[in-house]
Design a protein around this motif. Structure first.
Motif, PDB file in Angstrom:
ATOM      1  N   LEU A 106      -4.897   5.250  -4.363  1.00  0.00           N
ATOM      2  CA  LEU A 106      -4.093   5.776  -3.268  1.00  0.00           C
ATOM      3  C   LEU A 106      -2.809   4.984  -3.111  1.00  0.00           C
ATOM      4  O   LEU A 106      -2.736   3.823  -3.497  1.00  0.00           O
ATOM      5  CB  LEU A 106      -4.878   5.695  -1.945  1.00  0.00           C
ATOM      6  N   ALA A 107      -1.811   5.602  -2.505  1.00  0.00           N
ATOM      7  CA  ALA A 107      -0.637   4.869  -2.044  1.00  0.00           C
ATOM      8  C   ALA A 107      -0.974   4.251  -0.690  1.00  0.00           C
ATOM      9  O   ALA A 107      -1.963   4.609  -0.046  1.00  0.00           O
ATOM     10  CB  ALA A 107       0.570   5.800  -1.924  1.00  0.00           C
ATOM     11  N   PHE A 108      -0.136   3.314  -0.246  1.00  0.00           N
ATOM     12  CA  PHE A 108      -0.393   2.609   1.009  1.00  0.00           C
ATOM     13  C   PHE A 108      -0.489   3.581   2.187  1.00  0.00           C
ATOM     14  O   PHE A 108      -1.391   3.487   3.028  1.00  0.00           O
ATOM     15  CB  PHE A 108       0.716   1.582   1.242  1.00  0.00           C
ATOM     16  N   THR A 109       0.447   4.536   2.252  1.00  0.00           N
ATOM     17  CA  THR A 109       0.431   5.490   3.366  1.00  0.00           C
ATOM     18  C   THR A 109      -0.800   6.389   3.319  1.00  0.00           C
ATOM     19  O   THR A 109      -1.318   6.795   4.368  1.00  0.00           O
ATOM     20  CB  THR A 109       1.705   6.353   3.370  1.00  0.00           C
ATOM     21  N   VAL A 120      -4.798  -4.126  -3.200  1.00  0.00           N
ATOM     22  CA  VAL A 120      -4.008  -3.912  -4.411  1.00  0.00           C
ATOM     23  C   VAL A 120      -4.778  -4.519  -5.579  1.00  0.00           C
ATOM     24  O   VAL A 120      -5.047  -5.719  -5.597  1.00  0.00           O
ATOM     25  CB  VAL A 120      -2.616  -4.559  -4.291  1.00  0.00           C
ATOM     26  N   ARG A 121      -5.129  -3.707  -6.542  1.00  0.00           N
ATOM     27  CA  ARG A 121      -5.917  -4.153  -7.686  1.00  0.00           C
ATOM     28  C   ARG A 121      -5.392  -3.520  -8.974  1.00  0.00           C
ATOM     29  O   ARG A 121      -4.807  -2.431  -8.959  1.00  0.00           O
ATOM     30  CB  ARG A 121      -7.381  -3.753  -7.531  1.00  0.00           C
ATOM     31  N   ILE A 122      -5.654  -4.205 -10.087  1.00  0.00           N
ATOM     32  CA  ILE A 122      -5.471  -3.592 -11.393  1.00  0.00           C
ATOM     33  C   ILE A 122      -6.524  -2.508 -11.550  1.00  0.00           C
ATOM     34  O   ILE A 122      -7.679  -2.684 -11.156  1.00  0.00           O
ATOM     35  CB  ILE A 122      -5.603  -4.635 -12.521  1.00  0.00           C
ATOM     36  N   VAL A 147     -12.142   2.353  -3.968  1.00  0.00           N
ATOM     37  CA  VAL A 147     -10.832   2.791  -3.482  1.00  0.00           C
ATOM     38  C   VAL A 147      -9.856   1.623  -3.573  1.00  0.00           C
ATOM     39  O   VAL A 147     -10.096   0.550  -3.003  1.00  0.00           O
ATOM     40  CB  VAL A 147     -10.903   3.288  -2.034  1.00  0.00           C
ATOM     41  N   ILE A 148      -8.741   1.815  -4.290  1.00  0.00           N
ATOM     42  CA  ILE A 148      -7.744   0.767  -4.466  1.00  0.00           C
ATOM     43  C   ILE A 148      -6.335   1.326  -4.293  1.00  0.00           C
ATOM     44  O   ILE A 148      -6.122   2.534  -4.307  1.00  0.00           O
ATOM     45  CB  ILE A 148      -7.835   0.101  -5.852  1.00  0.00           C
ATOM     46  N   ARG A 149      -5.404   0.399  -4.109  1.00  0.00           N
ATOM     47  CA  ARG A 149      -3.980   0.693  -4.306  1.00  0.00           C
ATOM     48  C   ARG A 149      -3.644   0.066  -5.650  1.00  0.00           C
ATOM     49  O   ARG A 149      -3.751  -1.149  -5.832  1.00  0.00           O
ATOM     50  CB  ARG A 149      -3.143   0.070  -3.204  1.00  0.00           C
ATOM     51  N   ALA A 150      -3.273   0.870  -6.604  1.00  0.00           N
ATOM     52  CA  ALA A 150      -3.052   0.361  -7.964  1.00  0.00           C
ATOM     53  C   ALA A 150      -1.841  -0.569  -8.002  1.00  0.00           C
ATOM     54  O   ALA A 150      -0.752  -0.217  -7.529  1.00  0.00           O
ATOM     55  CB  ALA A 150      -2.848   1.511  -8.943  1.00  0.00           C
ATOM     56  N   MET A 151      -2.037  -1.761  -8.550  1.00  0.00           N
ATOM     57  CA  MET A 151      -0.921  -2.687  -8.725  1.00  0.00           C
ATOM     58  C   MET A 151       0.113  -2.065  -9.653  1.00  0.00           C
ATOM     59  O   MET A 151      -0.235  -1.464 -10.674  1.00  0.00           O
ATOM     60  CB  MET A 151      -1.429  -4.011  -9.310  1.00  0.00           C
ATOM     61  N   ARG A 152       1.383  -2.188  -9.286  1.00  0.00           N
ATOM     62  CA  ARG A 152       2.424  -1.671 -10.178  1.00  0.00           C
ATOM     63  C   ARG A 152       2.289  -2.371 -11.525  1.00  0.00           C
ATOM     64  O   ARG A 152       2.026  -3.585 -11.602  1.00  0.00           O
ATOM     65  CB  ARG A 152       3.808  -1.875  -9.574  1.00  0.00           C
ATOM     66  N   HIS A 153       2.461  -1.612 -12.601  1.00  0.00           N
ATOM     67  CA  HIS A 153       2.174  -2.177 -13.908  1.00  0.00           C
ATOM     68  C   HIS A 153       3.001  -1.488 -14.994  1.00  0.00           C
ATOM     69  O   HIS A 153       3.574  -0.418 -14.779  1.00  0.00           O
ATOM     70  CB  HIS A 153       0.685  -2.055 -14.242  1.00  0.00           C
ATOM     71  N   VAL A 154       3.040  -2.130 -16.156  1.00  0.00           N
ATOM     72  CA  VAL A 154       3.734  -1.573 -17.310  1.00  0.00           C
ATOM     73  C   VAL A 154       2.787  -1.570 -18.502  1.00  0.00           C
ATOM     74  O   VAL A 154       2.177  -2.580 -18.829  1.00  0.00           O
ATOM     75  CB  VAL A 154       5.027  -2.352 -17.641  1.00  0.00           C
ATOM     76  N   HIS A 155       2.631  -0.410 -19.116  1.00  0.00           N
ATOM     77  CA  HIS A 155       1.813  -0.281 -20.317  1.00  0.00           C
ATOM     78  C   HIS A 155       2.657  -0.680 -21.528  1.00  0.00           C
ATOM     79  O   HIS A 155       3.794  -0.211 -21.688  1.00  0.00           O
ATOM     80  CB  HIS A 155       1.324   1.160 -20.480  1.00  0.00           C
ATOM     81  N   MET A 156       2.091  -1.528 -22.389  1.00  0.00           N
ATOM     82  CA  MET A 156       2.831  -2.020 -23.550  1.00  0.00           C
ATOM     83  C   MET A 156       1.955  -2.041 -24.798  1.00  0.00           C
ATOM     84  O   MET A 156       0.771  -2.394 -24.731  1.00  0.00           O
ATOM     85  CB  MET A 156       3.356  -3.438 -23.304  1.00  0.00           C
ATOM     86  N   LEU A 199       5.491   2.672 -24.018  1.00  0.00           N
ATOM     87  CA  LEU A 199       6.072   1.801 -22.994  1.00  0.00           C
ATOM     88  C   LEU A 199       6.317   2.614 -21.723  1.00  0.00           C
ATOM     89  O   LEU A 199       7.176   3.494 -21.688  1.00  0.00           O
ATOM     90  CB  LEU A 199       7.377   1.200 -23.511  1.00  0.00           C
ATOM     91  N   GLU A 200       5.568   2.290 -20.672  1.00  0.00           N
ATOM     92  CA  GLU A 200       5.641   3.092 -19.449  1.00  0.00           C
ATOM     93  C   GLU A 200       5.283   2.249 -18.240  1.00  0.00           C
ATOM     94  O   GLU A 200       4.276   1.541 -18.234  1.00  0.00           O
ATOM     95  CB  GLU A 200       4.669   4.277 -19.542  1.00  0.00           C
ATOM     96  N   VAL A 201       6.101   2.353 -17.196  1.00  0.00           N
ATOM     97  CA  VAL A 201       5.823   1.718 -15.909  1.00  0.00           C
ATOM     98  C   VAL A 201       5.221   2.755 -14.970  1.00  0.00           C
ATOM     99  O   VAL A 201       5.668   3.902 -14.925  1.00  0.00           O
ATOM    100  CB  VAL A 201       7.112   1.140 -15.288  1.00  0.00           C
ATOM    101  N   HIS A 202       4.199   2.333 -14.231  1.00  0.00           N
ATOM    102  CA  HIS A 202       3.613   3.189 -13.206  1.00  0.00           C
ATOM    103  C   HIS A 202       3.878   2.598 -11.825  1.00  0.00           C
ATOM    104  O   HIS A 202       3.529   1.444 -11.546  1.00  0.00           O
ATOM    105  CB  HIS A 202       2.094   3.312 -13.406  1.00  0.00           C
ATOM    106  N   LEU A 203       4.497   3.394 -10.960  1.00  0.00           N
ATOM    107  CA  LEU A 203       4.669   3.065  -9.554  1.00  0.00           C
ATOM    108  C   LEU A 203       3.921   4.103  -8.732  1.00  0.00           C
ATOM    109  O   LEU A 203       3.712   5.232  -9.190  1.00  0.00           O
ATOM    110  CB  LEU A 203       6.149   3.091  -9.158  1.00  0.00           C
ATOM    111  N   ASP A 204       3.508   3.731  -7.506  1.00  0.00           N
ATOM    112  CA  ASP A 204       2.901   4.761  -6.670  1.00  0.00           C
ATOM    113  C   ASP A 204       3.998   5.524  -5.922  1.00  0.00           C
ATOM    114  O   ASP A 204       5.184   5.206  -6.040  1.00  0.00           O
ATOM    115  CB  ASP A 204       1.834   4.176  -5.733  1.00  0.00           C
TER     116      ASP A 204
END
Length: 234
Positions: A106-109, A120-122, A147-156, A199-204
């Protein structure tokens, strides 16, 4: 019959050929993979057993759209999430393939709306996290955790990590230039994988809206300094 070669295999073969031609220096000199920044909206991952609970005996996920990462997809199936405030979020997309543990991101809101104190978790790190209730057309599933808020991350891929000088699990920063809203997001977790990874960044959704990602004119990854700062020029 002619055989087709997937994109990841082609990229790997090209990198290997360049490496041999240049004496092994291709990993640091070859042009890096293009950076893509995507918003990961609220979604859930299910185990095969939970798919059957929610959608019926013998049911499997039905792919409707491939995601950017090879082998992953958005499924036709959706669920409704209920939180402790008896509020709900309907039509939450299930992503495939199935996993070993059911997880809701989920997002914070979203979490505030449901009354869930989601940490916030991986992705995949769900031990000790809050639960919720998932409702599908064939059944109800009460989760004790997940249930988590996914930590912003980059796939490499390995080549991407070499190019950027980072290792799996390290942190980077993402600089986004948008009209009137240039922003640096730190604590971007590196999630390393094999040669199939793009190469991809994920943001909520909250993060994407805050940085005006839809109108961004430039995005770049920034390696942190030894002091843990991004070293960006503000």
């Amino acid at each position: 019959m002619s055989a087709t070669i997937d994109r990841a295999t082609v990229e790997r073969l090209v990198r290997e050929a360049l490496s041999k031609h240049s004496g092994g220096a291709a990993a640091s000199t070859a042009k890096p993979n293009p950076l893509v920044v995507n918003i990961s909206a609220r979604h859930c991952h299910l185990t095969p057993e939970h798919v059957e609970v929610l959608f019926g005996k013998g049911k499997t996920l039905t792919p409707v759209k491939d995601l950017y990462q090879t082998g992953y997809f958005a499924a036709e199936e959706t669920v409704t999430i209920f939180g402790p405030r008896r509020r709900m979020i309907p039509n939450v997309r299930v992503l495939g393939p199935c996993r070993g543990d059911t997880q809701v991101e989920l997002a914070f809101t979203d979490a505030i709306s449901l009354g869930i104190d989601a940490p916030v978790r991986i992705s995949g790190d769900i031990k000790g996290t809050p639960g919720c209730v998932l409702v599908g057309p064939a059944g109800v599933l009460e989760l004790s955790q997940g249930v988590i808020r996914a930590m912003r991350h980059v796939h490499m891929s390995p080549a991407d990590m070499v190019h950027h000088g980072v290792k799996n699990g390290e942190r980077m920063a993402l600089r986004i230039e948008s009209p009137g809203c240039t922003t640096v997001l730190e604590d971007l977790a590196v999630r390393g994988g094999d040669d199939r990874i793009r190469l991809e960044v994920h943001l909520d959704t909250d993060e994407g809206n805050a940085v005006n990602l839809e109108r961004a004119t430039k995005v770049e990854l920034v390696k942190l300094t030894s002091q843990g700062t991004c070293g960006c020029k503000h």
